[in-house]
Scaffold this active site. Structure first.
Site, PDB file in Angstrom:
ATOM      1  N   SER A 148       1.143  -6.013  -1.397  1.00 27.52           N
ATOM      2  CA  SER A 148       2.270  -6.643  -2.394  1.00 27.52           C
ATOM      3  C   SER A 148       3.029  -7.904  -2.026  1.00 27.52           C
ATOM      4  O   SER A 148       3.093  -8.085  -0.652  1.00 27.52           O
ATOM      5  CB  SER A 148       3.265  -5.310  -2.625  1.00 27.52           C
ATOM      6  N   TYR A 163       9.379   0.509   1.160  1.00 29.33           N
ATOM      7  CA  TYR A 163       8.245  -0.055   0.308  1.00 29.33           C
ATOM      8  C   TYR A 163       7.928  -1.397   0.813  1.00 29.33           C
ATOM      9  O   TYR A 163       6.579  -1.762   1.258  1.00 29.33           O
ATOM     10  CB  TYR A 163       8.703  -0.425  -0.956  1.00 29.33           C
ATOM     11  N   LYS A 167       4.145  -2.259   2.825  1.00 33.31           N
ATOM     12  CA  LYS A 167       3.371  -3.318   2.215  1.00 33.31           C
ATOM     13  C   LYS A 167       3.053  -4.441   3.560  1.00 33.31           C
ATOM     14  O   LYS A 167       2.106  -4.867   3.421  1.00 33.31           O
ATOM     15  CB  LYS A 167       3.803  -3.755   1.215  1.00 33.31           C
TER      16      LYS A 167
HETATM   17  P1  NAD Z   1       1.316   3.545 -11.051  1.00 37.76           P
HETATM   18  O1  NAD Z   1       2.604   4.169 -10.780  1.00 37.76           O
HETATM   19  O2  NAD Z   1       1.157   2.658 -12.567  1.00 37.76           O
HETATM   20  O3  NAD Z   1      -0.068   3.917 -10.817  1.00 37.76           O
HETATM   21  C1  NAD Z   1      -0.256   4.501  -9.470  1.00 37.76           C
HETATM   22  C2  NAD Z   1      -1.428   5.563  -9.655  1.00 37.76           C
HETATM   23  O4  NAD Z   1      -1.406   6.099  -7.923  1.00 37.76           O
HETATM   24  C3  NAD Z   1      -1.006   6.855 -10.228  1.00 37.76           C
HETATM   25  O5  NAD Z   1      -1.970   7.337 -11.176  1.00 37.76           O
HETATM   26  C4  NAD Z   1      -0.621   7.839  -9.185  1.00 37.76           C
HETATM   27  O6  NAD Z   1      -1.132   9.487  -9.897  1.00 37.76           O
HETATM   28  C5  NAD Z   1      -1.733   7.593  -8.179  1.00 37.76           C
HETATM   29  N1  NAD Z   1      -1.111   7.986  -6.923  1.00 37.76           N
HETATM   30  C6  NAD Z   1       0.186   8.062  -6.474  1.00 37.76           C
HETATM   31  N2  NAD Z   1       0.274   8.771  -5.388  1.00 37.76           N
HETATM   32  C7  NAD Z   1      -1.050   9.142  -4.903  1.00 37.76           C
HETATM   33  C8  NAD Z   1      -1.599   9.690  -3.887  1.00 37.76           C
HETATM   34  N3  NAD Z   1      -0.710  10.213  -2.734  1.00 37.76           N
HETATM   35  N4  NAD Z   1      -2.843   9.921  -3.957  1.00 37.76           N
HETATM   36  C9  NAD Z   1      -3.781   9.639  -4.693  1.00 37.76           C
HETATM   37  N5  NAD Z   1      -3.058   9.121  -5.940  1.00 37.76           N
HETATM   38  C10 NAD Z   1      -1.642   8.664  -5.947  1.00 37.76           C
HETATM   39  O7  NAD Z   1       1.448   2.044 -10.312  1.00 37.76           O
HETATM   40  P2  NAD Z   1       0.745   0.699 -10.211  1.00 37.76           P
HETATM   41  O8  NAD Z   1       1.691  -0.362 -10.519  1.00 37.76           O
HETATM   42  O9  NAD Z   1      -0.618   0.752 -10.827  1.00 37.76           O
HETATM   43  O10 NAD Z   1       0.760   0.260  -8.589  1.00 37.76           O
HETATM   44  C11 NAD Z   1      -0.798   0.299  -8.042  1.00 37.76           C
HETATM   45  C12 NAD Z   1      -0.545  -0.304  -6.707  1.00 37.76           C
HETATM   46  O11 NAD Z   1      -0.218  -1.629  -6.681  1.00 37.76           O
HETATM   47  C13 NAD Z   1       0.540   0.417  -5.736  1.00 37.76           C
HETATM   48  O12 NAD Z   1      -0.043   0.221  -4.338  1.00 37.76           O
HETATM   49  C14 NAD Z   1       1.750  -0.509  -5.860  1.00 37.76           C
HETATM   50  O13 NAD Z   1       2.504  -0.167  -4.601  1.00 37.76           O
HETATM   51  C15 NAD Z   1       1.047  -1.726  -5.951  1.00 37.76           C
HETATM   52  N6  NAD Z   1       1.877  -2.940  -6.449  1.00 37.76           N
HETATM   53  C16 NAD Z   1       2.440  -2.824  -7.810  1.00 37.76           C
HETATM   54  C17 NAD Z   1       3.092  -3.741  -8.462  1.00 37.76           C
HETATM   55  C18 NAD Z   1       3.592  -3.804  -9.642  1.00 37.76           C
HETATM   56  O14 NAD Z   1       4.589  -4.608  -9.947  1.00 37.76           O
HETATM   57  N7  NAD Z   1       3.242  -2.694 -10.386  1.00 37.76           N
HETATM   58  C19 NAD Z   1       3.485  -4.871  -7.702  1.00 37.76           C
HETATM   59  C20 NAD Z   1       2.733  -5.082  -6.393  1.00 37.76           C
HETATM   60  C21 NAD Z   1       1.929  -4.073  -5.929  1.00 37.76           C
END
Ligand code: NAD
Length: 254
Positions: A148, A163, A167
């Site tokens: 991230s 968090y 990351k």
């Molecule tokens: P989201 O919450 O929409 O989806 C996350 C998915 O991961 C969900 O389907 C959830 O059920 C699954 N999950 C959670 N814990 C789990 C576990 N222990 N084992 C298996 N599955 C699990 O999130 P997103 O926004 O799609 O984020 C995906 C990744 O991207 C994450 O690592 C997040 O930190 C990273 N990220 C997101 C953003 C953002 O702004 N959305 C920015 C930077 C990084």
């Protein structure tokens, strides 16, 4: 062979953790559009099954696997199911992650560990299991981890020290694995998205402030992460390993 042909992933076998929705679902769809068979791995099996069924309509093989990435047993089982059904593993997108917004002085050990367990230990366990399988197969592979921009900067105004630390850990873990496996054909890279519109961010009261702070004055979309992961997954990126690629609309430039 032209560049677009070289980008294709026909016949490759992939998994995506956190693949049921959000960034994981979007990237899994792109991997399938590029020709890869994809296992959708998530704690939420019902949504993973729906996503796997949708993606199968693109004409590739899909699987839905229930796994908690913090459980070594679940992660090992995930690899077994993939190898049993797909025959091998070539691409791993270690993406499952969670967040919490708690001031540091109020954060309990349990609050801290929950985020570190999923975001850092979960990426280690899934990347390690993928790497072991790829080493056994002896023909390399590509591992992409979701870090991230929070591994580079400290987000404001929300307090999220666990968090941010998790990351930053993913970025350094990625580089460490890239070095350890460099001579054995396994490439390990990470992506560092800025704010992306998914369920993770949808309920935040801070979206207005993030848009104000962002040079492009908007969130990114999950689709805007697809091509970079397809690039990292395939042979076009054969000299790219140990990299972390920011996709953040210039958020971290100042
Ligand atoms: P989201 O919450 O929409 O989806 C996350 C998915 O991961 C969900 O389907 C959830 O059920 C699954 N999950 C959670 N814990 C789990 C576990 N222990 N084992 C298996 N599955 C699990 O999130 P997103 O926004 O799609 O984020 C995906 C990744 O991207 C994450 O690592 C997040 O930190 C990273 N990220 C997101 C953003 C953002 O702004 N959305 C920015 C930077 C990084």
């Amino acid at each position: 062979m032209g560049i677009l042909e070289k980008m294709r992933l026909d016949g490759k076998k992939a998994f995506v953790t956190g693949g049921a929705r959000g960034i994981g679902k979007s990237v899994a769809t792109a991997l399938a559009e590029a020709g890869a068979d994809v296992a959708i791995v998530d704690m939420d099996l019902e949504t993973a099954q729906k996503t796997a069924a949708e993606i199968a309509e693109l004409g590739v093989k899909t699987l839905a696997i229930k796994a908690d990435v913090t459980s070594p047993d679940d992660v090992n089982n995930m690899i077994d199911v993939i190898v049993e059904n797909f025959g091998e593993l070539n691409i791993a997108f270690c993406n499952a992650g969670i967040g919490n917004n708690i001031p540091a002085e109020e954060m309990t050990l349990n609050d801290w560990q929950k985020v570190i367990d999923v975001n850092l230990t979960g990426v280690f366990l899934t990347a390690q299991a993928a790497g072991k399988q790829m080493l056994k197969q002896g023909k390399g592979g590509s591992i992409i981890n979701t870090a991230s921009m929070s591994g580079h900067i400290v987000n404001v105004p929300q307090p999220q020290c666990s968090y941010n630390a998790s990351k930053a850990g993913v970025i350094q873990l990625t580089k460490s694995l890239a070095i350890e496996w460099a001579t054995r054909g396994i490439r390990v890279n990470s992506i560092s998205p800025g704010y992306i519109g998914t369920d993770l961010t949808a309920s935040s009261p801070n979206i207005g402030e993030w848009n104000r702070l962002s040079p492009v004055h908007r969130l990114g979309t999950p689709e805007e992460l697809q091509a970079i992961v397809v690039y990292l997954a395939g042979d076009c990126s054969s000299f790219t390993t140990g990299a972390d690629i920011l996709v953040d609309g210039a958020f971290t430039c100042f």
